[in-house]
Scaffold this motif. Structure first.
Motif, mmCIF file in Angstrom:
data_model
loop_
_atom_site.group_PDB
_atom_site.id
_atom_site.type_symbol
_atom_site.label_atom_id
_atom_site.label_comp_id
_atom_site.label_asym_id
_atom_site.label_seq_id
_atom_site.Cartn_x
_atom_site.Cartn_y
_atom_site.Cartn_z
ATOM 1 N N UNK A 217 0.858 -1.184 0.000
ATOM 2 C CA UNK A 217 0.000 0.000 0.000
ATOM 3 C C UNK A 217 0.895 1.235 0.000
ATOM 4 N N UNK A 218 0.821 2.039 -1.047
ATOM 5 C CA UNK A 218 1.454 3.346 -0.989
ATOM 6 C C UNK A 218 0.530 4.279 -0.215
ATOM 7 N N UNK A 219 1.123 5.131 0.603
ATOM 8 C CA UNK A 219 0.368 6.146 1.355
ATOM 9 C C UNK A 219 0.731 7.479 0.722
ATOM 10 N N UNK A 220 0.009 7.843 -0.335
ATOM 11 C CA UNK A 220 0.427 8.983 -1.159
ATOM 12 C C UNK A 220 -0.765 9.615 -1.867
ATOM 13 N N UNK A 221 -1.957 9.505 -1.255
ATOM 14 C CA UNK A 221 -3.153 10.060 -1.881
ATOM 15 C C UNK A 221 -3.572 11.371 -1.254
ATOM 16 N N UNK A 222 -4.691 11.881 -1.710
ATOM 17 C CA UNK A 222 -5.106 13.238 -1.369
ATOM 18 C C UNK A 222 -6.106 13.253 -0.215
ATOM 19 N N UNK A 223 -7.401 13.279 -0.513
ATOM 20 C CA UNK A 223 -8.414 13.567 0.499
ATOM 21 C C UNK A 223 -8.635 12.403 1.461
ATOM 22 N N UNK A 224 -8.904 12.726 2.716
ATOM 23 C CA UNK A 224 -9.150 11.721 3.741
ATOM 24 C C UNK A 224 -10.312 10.817 3.329
ATOM 25 N N UNK A 225 -10.130 9.526 3.538
ATOM 26 C CA UNK A 225 -11.164 8.549 3.220
ATOM 27 C C UNK A 225 -11.087 7.995 1.818
ATOM 28 N N UNK A 226 -10.142 8.463 1.023
ATOM 29 C CA UNK A 226 -10.063 8.014 -0.370
ATOM 30 C C UNK A 226 -8.958 6.987 -0.560
ATOM 31 N N UNK A 227 -9.187 6.120 -1.526
ATOM 32 C CA UNK A 227 -8.174 5.177 -1.961
ATOM 33 C C UNK A 227 -8.261 5.053 -3.470
ATOM 34 N N UNK A 228 -7.125 4.867 -4.108
ATOM 35 C CA UNK A 228 -7.067 4.763 -5.561
ATOM 36 C C UNK A 228 -6.596 3.373 -5.959
ATOM 37 N N UNK A 229 -7.415 2.720 -6.774
ATOM 38 C CA UNK A 229 -7.048 1.391 -7.277
ATOM 39 C C UNK A 229 -6.790 1.413 -8.779
ATOM 40 N N UNK A 352 -6.757 -9.495 -7.327
ATOM 41 C CA UNK A 352 -6.562 -9.669 -5.882
ATOM 42 C C UNK A 352 -7.540 -8.753 -5.144
ATOM 43 N N UNK A 353 -8.843 -8.999 -5.249
ATOM 44 C CA UNK A 353 -9.824 -8.037 -4.731
ATOM 45 C C UNK A 353 -9.728 -7.783 -3.237
ATOM 46 N N UNK A 354 -9.242 -8.756 -2.456
ATOM 47 C CA UNK A 354 -9.200 -8.552 -1.010
ATOM 48 C C UNK A 354 -8.227 -7.450 -0.619
ATOM 49 N N UNK A 355 -7.212 -7.184 -1.459
ATOM 50 C CA UNK A 355 -6.241 -6.137 -1.148
ATOM 51 C C UNK A 355 -6.936 -4.781 -1.087
ATOM 52 N N UNK A 356 -7.842 -4.558 -2.001
ATOM 53 C CA UNK A 356 -8.618 -3.315 -2.002
ATOM 54 C C UNK A 356 -9.721 -3.374 -0.953
ATOM 55 N N UNK A 357 -10.411 -4.516 -0.854
ATOM 56 C CA UNK A 357 -11.525 -4.645 0.091
ATOM 57 C C UNK A 357 -11.082 -4.364 1.524
ATOM 58 N N UNK A 358 -9.952 -4.924 1.926
ATOM 59 C CA UNK A 358 -9.490 -4.745 3.298
ATOM 60 C C UNK A 358 -9.153 -3.283 3.579
ATOM 61 N N UNK A 359 -8.575 -2.607 2.603
ATOM 62 C CA UNK A 359 -8.250 -1.193 2.795
ATOM 63 C C UNK A 359 -9.511 -0.343 2.891
ATOM 64 N N UNK A 385 3.013 -2.914 -8.714
ATOM 65 C CA UNK A 385 1.971 -3.902 -9.005
ATOM 66 C C UNK A 385 2.401 -4.846 -10.118
ATOM 67 N N UNK A 386 3.096 -4.327 -11.119
ATOM 68 C CA UNK A 386 3.537 -5.161 -12.239
ATOM 69 C C UNK A 386 4.889 -5.829 -11.959
ATOM 70 N N UNK A 387 5.493 -5.501 -10.818
ATOM 71 C CA UNK A 387 6.722 -6.162 -10.396
ATOM 72 C C UNK A 387 6.436 -7.313 -9.434
ATOM 73 N N UNK A 388 5.148 -7.566 -9.185
ATOM 74 C CA UNK A 388 4.772 -8.676 -8.324
ATOM 75 C C UNK A 388 4.266 -8.276 -6.956
ATOM 76 N N UNK A 389 4.084 -6.965 -6.715
ATOM 77 C CA UNK A 389 3.576 -6.488 -5.435
ATOM 78 C C UNK A 389 2.334 -5.635 -5.682
ATOM 79 N N UNK A 390 1.143 -6.247 -5.733
ATOM 80 C CA UNK A 390 -0.094 -5.470 -5.959
ATOM 81 C C UNK A 390 -0.205 -4.363 -4.921
ATOM 82 N N UNK A 391 -0.480 -3.130 -5.372
ATOM 83 C CA UNK A 391 -0.228 -1.999 -4.475
ATOM 84 C C UNK A 391 -1.135 -0.811 -4.776
ATOM 85 N N UNK A 392 -2.350 -0.751 -4.187
ATOM 86 C CA UNK A 392 -3.180 0.448 -4.330
ATOM 87 C C UNK A 392 -2.629 1.604 -3.508
#
Length: 431
Positions: A217-229, A352-359, A385-392
């Protein structure tokens, strides 16, 4: 994909409460932003500037002080560390949290003077070292969500560095909480801080095998409560124009200036395919640099779209535009070189839907409305993500990045820390 169901996450008993946490995120952030870590796209070294290692060493020292014994800085400017598992469950996947240490070359990051504007009530925030730099709610609409909060800005002559030192400070505070709150159960957690993200080299030398993580998980987004997949897919392109040089005193009917041809091609690109005319899921073709002389000129482009097949169509637009212009210059030629840069991480994350679901669940547990978004850009997570580490990409609270009006709120940074802690717990619970 995550869907809102009627199971109330607030009723799930978690092992910590916000009141249990003595946040260190603000103090850390204020220390980190005064360290100049601007990256340099013209440099051929890795990292592109050695001063990025100054922050890296500070982070390593702080991690060692709180008991993270394997924290280290490598020769390429990456910080690696491990928070050991404290659960008895044997098969909890290893997860990684990542932020970048560098700041943008677009605006000075030297001698940053952070200012906390306490109890913001909607007033204009005039930055003291340059009174022309004013944060107005009409121009920064996310300020509407910050009434009563504490806003951190720079003083008006530099960027702040919330992109991405807010994320760095949030991960560091989470490490502090894990090491001081053993009641927060989690599996093994890897920490990664990268250099040179702002110039597109953030993961060039990262050691994926050393991380050994299932999800990131990169921690590099904007508004609180948002996640980018979902990010752009990206290509870089170079249009090399070969003209005909002649002595300007005897050039009539002979000279075909590559400089003028380059200008005509740029002027003829479709307006509706430019960054300033697109939004949402629309892609663009953007000339970002031009250099040359009469005999040869080069235009550098970035090409962006959410769909990979559209990238080729956008490249064809450049070719077609060049073809049309060169009809007026029959002795001139061109060649177009296209190089892949990164691809839309959604292609990997959908597997890998659980990676996003859990976040998304972690955002809700932290008391926010969870919002899933696309980002008109890229992150280290795009390539990871394309190096083998799925990462929203999870929010860090940064706003108006790359400029003198950059800001972040204290309360949003604290919510990001809570989100990280909840997310690690959820991975432990579900294993």
């Amino acid at each position: 994909m995550f869907t809102k169901n009627k199971v109330s996450f607030v009723n799930i008993m978690t092992s910590f409460k916000k009141s249990d946490l003595k946040f260190s995120v603000v103090e850390r952030f204020l220390r980190y932003v005064i360290v100049d870590t601007q990256s340099d796209p013209s440099s051929l070294t890795q990292p592109s500037t050695q001063k990025q290692k100054n922050l890296g060493q500070i982070l390593v020292n702080e991690l060692l002080e709180i008991g993270v014994s394997d924290a280290h800085l490598d020769d390429f400017g990456y910080v690696y560390a491990t928070i050991p598992a404290n659960t008895t469950k044997p098969n909890v996947p290893i997860i990684c949290f990542c932020s970048h240490m560098d700041t943008s070359p677009d605006c000075s990051g030297e001698n940053v003077k952070p200012i906390i504007h306490q109890n913001y009530q909607g007033e204009d925030l005039v930055l003291p070292d340059d009174s022309t730099q004013v944060l107005r709610m009409a121009e920064h609409p996310d300020l509407k969500n910050q009434l009563g909060n504490d806003i951190i800005t720079a003083s008006g002559t530099t960027l702040l560095g919330a992109d991405n030192k807010a994320g760095v400070a949030e991960i560091m505070d989470a490490c502090y909480q894990w090491m001081n709150h053993p009641e927060i159960k989690h599996g093994t957690i890897r920490i990664l801080f990268t250099p040179d993200e702002e110039i597109g080299r953030g993961v060039d030398k990262v050691d994926i095998l050393k991380l050994g993580a299932y999800a990131g998980y990169t921690i590099d987004g904007e508004s609180a409560g948002t996640m980018e997949n979902e990010t752009f897919s990206a290509d870089g392109a170079k249009l090399i124009i070969s003209g005909i040089s002649a002595h300007p005193g005897f050039a009539k009917g002979k000279m075909q200036s590559a400089i003028k041809i380059a200008g005509a091609i740029i002027a003829a690109l479709p307006d509706d395919l430019s960054p300033e005319s697109t939004s949402g899921k629309q892609g663009f073709v953007h000339p970002v640099g031009i250099e040359g002389h009469v005999e040869q000129a080069t235009i550098e482009f970035i090409i962006r779209d959410f769909e990979d097949d559209q990238l080729e169509q956008h490249a064809n637009t450049i070719r077609q535009t060049a073809d049309n212009i060169l009809k007026r210059y029959p002795n001139a030629t061109y060649r177009l070189q296209v190089k892949p840069q990164y691809r839309n991480m959604k292609q990997v994350l959908d597997k890998h839907p659980q990676i996003v679901d859990y976040a998304m669940e972690a955002l809700q547990r932290a008391g926010m409305e969870a919002r899933l978004r696309s980002i008109r850009g890229g992150t280290d997570g795009s390539r990871l993500s394309f190096m083998g580490l799925p990462c929203p990409n999870i929010f860090a609270g940064e706003h108006a990045f790359h400029g003198k009006q950059e800001w972040v709120s204290v309360q949003d940074m604290q919510k990001a820390v809570e989100t990280i802690l909840h997310l690690a717990e959820i991975w432990e619970e579900r294993s």
